[in-house]
Design an enzyme around this catalytic site. Structure first.
Site, PDB file in Angstrom:
ATOM      1  N   ASN A 149      -6.358   5.939  15.194  1.00 30.87           N
ATOM      2  CA  ASN A 149      -5.680   5.702  14.007  1.00 30.87           C
ATOM      3  C   ASN A 149      -5.149   6.734  13.062  1.00 30.87           C
ATOM      4  O   ASN A 149      -3.867   6.932  12.513  1.00 30.87           O
ATOM      5  CB  ASN A 149      -6.051   4.586  12.981  1.00 30.87           C
ATOM      6  CG  ASN A 149      -6.475   3.313  13.488  1.00 30.87           C
ATOM      7  OD1 ASN A 149      -7.247   2.557  13.257  1.00 30.87           O
ATOM      8  ND2 ASN A 149      -5.698   2.622  14.778  1.00 30.87           N
ATOM      9  N   LEU A 150      -6.227   7.706  13.275  1.00 34.99           N
ATOM     10  CA  LEU A 150      -5.918   8.880  11.977  1.00 34.99           C
ATOM     11  C   LEU A 150      -4.989   9.652  12.196  1.00 34.99           C
ATOM     12  O   LEU A 150      -4.464  10.382  11.136  1.00 34.99           O
ATOM     13  CB  LEU A 150      -7.113   9.487  12.116  1.00 34.99           C
ATOM     14  CG  LEU A 150      -8.716   8.872  11.828  1.00 34.99           C
ATOM     15  CD1 LEU A 150      -9.647   9.734  11.882  1.00 34.99           C
ATOM     16  CD2 LEU A 150      -8.254   7.896  10.576  1.00 34.99           C
TER      17      LEU A 150
ATOM     18  N   LYS B 188      -9.598  -1.673   6.706  1.00 32.58           N
ATOM     19  CA  LYS B 188      -8.350  -0.869   6.510  1.00 32.58           C
ATOM     20  C   LYS B 188      -7.895  -1.016   5.094  1.00 32.58           C
ATOM     21  O   LYS B 188      -7.580  -0.434   4.174  1.00 32.58           O
ATOM     22  CB  LYS B 188      -7.272  -1.058   7.466  1.00 32.58           C
ATOM     23  CG  LYS B 188      -7.490  -0.091   8.842  1.00 32.58           C
ATOM     24  CD  LYS B 188      -6.222  -0.354   9.567  1.00 32.58           C
ATOM     25  CE  LYS B 188      -6.499   0.154  10.990  1.00 32.58           C
ATOM     26  NZ  LYS B 188      -5.165  -0.049  11.827  1.00 32.58           N
TER      27      LYS B 188
ATOM     28  N   ASP C 161       2.354  -4.453  13.271  1.00 34.27           N
ATOM     29  CA  ASP C 161       2.467  -3.896  14.563  1.00 34.27           C
ATOM     30  C   ASP C 161       2.809  -4.966  15.787  1.00 34.27           C
ATOM     31  O   ASP C 161       2.508  -4.468  17.135  1.00 34.27           O
ATOM     32  CB  ASP C 161       1.439  -2.826  15.049  1.00 34.27           C
ATOM     33  CG  ASP C 161       0.105  -3.367  15.012  1.00 34.27           C
ATOM     34  OD1 ASP C 161       0.095  -4.784  15.013  1.00 34.27           O
ATOM     35  OD2 ASP C 161      -0.877  -2.727  15.529  1.00 34.27           O
TER      36      ASP C 161
ATOM     37  N   CYS D 121      20.322 -13.370 -11.595  1.00 38.40           N
ATOM     38  CA  CYS D 121      20.114 -11.772 -11.856  1.00 38.40           C
ATOM     39  C   CYS D 121      20.989 -11.044 -11.066  1.00 38.40           C
ATOM     40  O   CYS D 121      22.127 -11.477 -10.716  1.00 38.40           O
ATOM     41  CB  CYS D 121      18.742 -11.396 -11.756  1.00 38.40           C
ATOM     42  SG  CYS D 121      17.891 -11.483 -10.160  1.00 38.40           S
TER      43      CYS D 121
ATOM     44  N   CYS E 188       2.212   0.730  19.908  1.00 40.29           N
ATOM     45  CA  CYS E 188       1.800   1.902  19.793  1.00 40.29           C
ATOM     46  C   CYS E 188       0.634   2.583  20.933  1.00 40.29           C
ATOM     47  O   CYS E 188       0.584   3.313  21.365  1.00 40.29           O
ATOM     48  CB  CYS E 188       1.228   2.366  18.457  1.00 40.29           C
ATOM     49  SG  CYS E 188       2.858   2.089  17.221  1.00 40.29           S
TER      50      CYS E 188
ATOM     51  N   ARG F 157      -1.792   8.875  12.436  1.00 39.69           N
ATOM     52  CA  ARG F 157      -0.520   8.592  11.754  1.00 39.69           C
ATOM     53  C   ARG F 157      -1.056   7.729  10.671  1.00 39.69           C
ATOM     54  O   ARG F 157       0.019   7.535   9.582  1.00 39.69           O
ATOM     55  CB  ARG F 157       0.163   7.689  12.847  1.00 39.69           C
ATOM     56  CG  ARG F 157      -0.352   6.329  13.078  1.00 39.69           C
ATOM     57  CD  ARG F 157       0.071   5.685  14.627  1.00 39.69           C
ATOM     58  NE  ARG F 157      -0.422   4.640  14.773  1.00 39.69           N
ATOM     59  CZ  ARG F 157      -1.613   4.401  15.738  1.00 39.69           C
ATOM     60  NH1 ARG F 157      -2.198   5.446  16.025  1.00 39.69           N
ATOM     61  NH2 ARG F 157      -1.937   3.208  15.711  1.00 39.69           N
TER      62      ARG F 157
ATOM     63  N   ASP G  14      -4.632  -6.856   5.818  1.00 37.56           N
ATOM     64  CA  ASP G  14      -4.665  -6.341   7.269  1.00 37.56           C
ATOM     65  C   ASP G  14      -6.261  -6.905   7.737  1.00 37.56           C
ATOM     66  O   ASP G  14      -7.112  -7.230   6.734  1.00 37.56           O
ATOM     67  CB  ASP G  14      -4.934  -4.873   7.052  1.00 37.56           C
ATOM     68  CG  ASP G  14      -4.581  -4.300   8.445  1.00 37.56           C
ATOM     69  OD1 ASP G  14      -5.433  -4.469   9.521  1.00 37.56           O
ATOM     70  OD2 ASP G  14      -3.657  -3.318   8.491  1.00 37.56           O
TER      71      ASP G  14
ATOM     72  N   GLY H 169       0.031   2.740  10.160  1.00 34.47           N
ATOM     73  CA  GLY H 169       0.876   3.678  10.071  1.00 34.47           C
ATOM     74  C   GLY H 169       2.205   3.616   9.130  1.00 34.47           C
ATOM     75  O   GLY H 169       2.386   4.225   8.189  1.00 34.47           O
TER      76      GLY H 169
END
Length: 362
Positions: free
Chosen positions: A70-71, A86, A130, A320, A185, A73, A62, A41
């Site tokens: 999953n699709l 993925k 996650d 820097c 999730c 999000r 991953d 996500g």
């Protein structure tokens, strides 16, 4: 192998005209290598933004396959990708979007064991995972590698974004370490737009760190609540209770090779009879805004060609704006035989905040 993005490409015109951005910032993006943990996500928002913005090399890490749940999000993937890794789906999507970008697909977990190999040559790490265990592994790996970590999390109706860098990290917020019982999730649910908002913020912080523009979320966490439509900020500092122990861990041989030095440590060295050589690898327009007296100015892009202007036997501290380019420069110096070289963690921005607060910042 993808070609190097041309900073003058018309596709970047609308960001190059931003005040303070220009070709210089675009060239920094083109030269950058970013590692992104997670093509889910958060990664579905972070990855295409960074590719579209002109980041030269992106490593995607991953170990999961695309699932139908999953699709809603993870919009980087589609129905045709069900059952595929993925990282493979993400790599193809990014190549279609930005053929200039080199995408490295790493199918596997990001762990304390795999971290060093994955982060080799990377300028910045992004954690869009996650689970709590990976977040802490990413935090510790970034600390060891001496590079910034941009992290984010999203659950139910809300999310948060922060940066582990310049003296504070994820363990200052969560000193208890990984929580095996933390909700996911899969258990608690997630509003898809929360991933989009949080991922966008993560990509924004990444671009700021890589280009040296703006004021990054150092010592701050941005929190977003979708139900109320509000954002707020949480400020935090180094946890003194764990400072000594963490510093000891940070000075293992691997971490010591990163060669960073704090602003206060540098101030002490500059007061000694034989101070180190200061090497400023920023661009001339940045140096004109604020600098350190006596520093040799060689922009990072010119360092390899002009390295003969420096004495490899002299103690050297490179700096820097925020410490990202100087860490890169340090690797070049070490490869050229500069054994007594270090870089200023947090850059001149950290110097201004910790040593000379009256000095202008940009």
């Amino acid at each position: 192998m993808a070609s190097t993005p041309d900073p003058r490409d018309a596709r970047y015109a609308r960001q190059r005209i931003l005040p303070g951005f220009g070709d210089t910032a675009q060239e920094r993006l083109a030269a950058a290598h970013v590692v992104v943990i997670g093509a889910g996500g958060l990664g579905s928002a972070v990855l295409p933004i960074l590719a579209a913005a002109g980041v030269g090399t992106i490593t995607v890490v991953d170990d999961d396959l695309v699932d139908e749940t999953n699709l809603h999000r993870q919009i980087l993937h589609g129905t045709a990708d069900l059952g595929r890794p993925k990282v493979s789906s993400a790599a193809e999507a990014l190549h279609r979007q930005s053929p200039h970008t080199t995408v490295i697909a790493h199918l596997g977990l990001f762990t304390s064991t795999s971290a060093a190999a994955i982060l080799a040559g990377a300028d910045l790490l992004i954690d869009g995972s996650d689970n709590s265990e990976t977040r802490f592994a990413a935090n510790d790996a970034a600390l060891t590698a001496g590079i910034p970590l941009v992290w984010g999390s999203a659950l139910r109706w809300s999310g948060q974004v922060g940066i582990a860098w310049d003296g504070t990290d994820y363990r200052d917020l969560f000193p208890g370490g990984p929580d095996a019982d933390a909700d996911t999730c899969e258990i608690a649910g997630i509003l898809p737009t929360v991933c989009t908002v949080i991922g966008g913020l993560m990509a924004t912080e990444t671009i700021k760190l890589l280009t040296g523009i703006g004021d990054p979320l150092l010592g701050r966490v941005a929190l977003f609540d979708a139900l109320s439509g509000t954002t707020r900020e949480l400020r935090y500092t180094r946890d003194p209770a764990r400072d000594a122990a963490t510093r000891a861990v940070a000075m293992t041989p691997v971490a010591a090779s990163a060669g960073s030095i704090s602003a206060r440590e540098l101030a002490a060295l500059l007061s000694e009879p034989t101070p180190p050589v200061l090497l400023d690898v920023r661009e001339p327009d940045e140096v004109a805004l604020v600098g350190l007296p006596g520093a040799i100015v060689i922009p990072l892009g010119e360092l390899d060609a002009r390295i003969g202007e420096l004495d490899p036997a002299a103690p050297t501290v490179v700096f820097c704006h925020l410490g990202v380019r100087s860490a890169n420069a340090l690797a070049h110096l070490r490869a050229a035989g500069f054994e007594d070289a270090r870089h200023l963690a947090g850059g001149i921005d950290a110097w201004s905040r910790n040593v000379d607060p009256a000095r202008p910042r940009y």
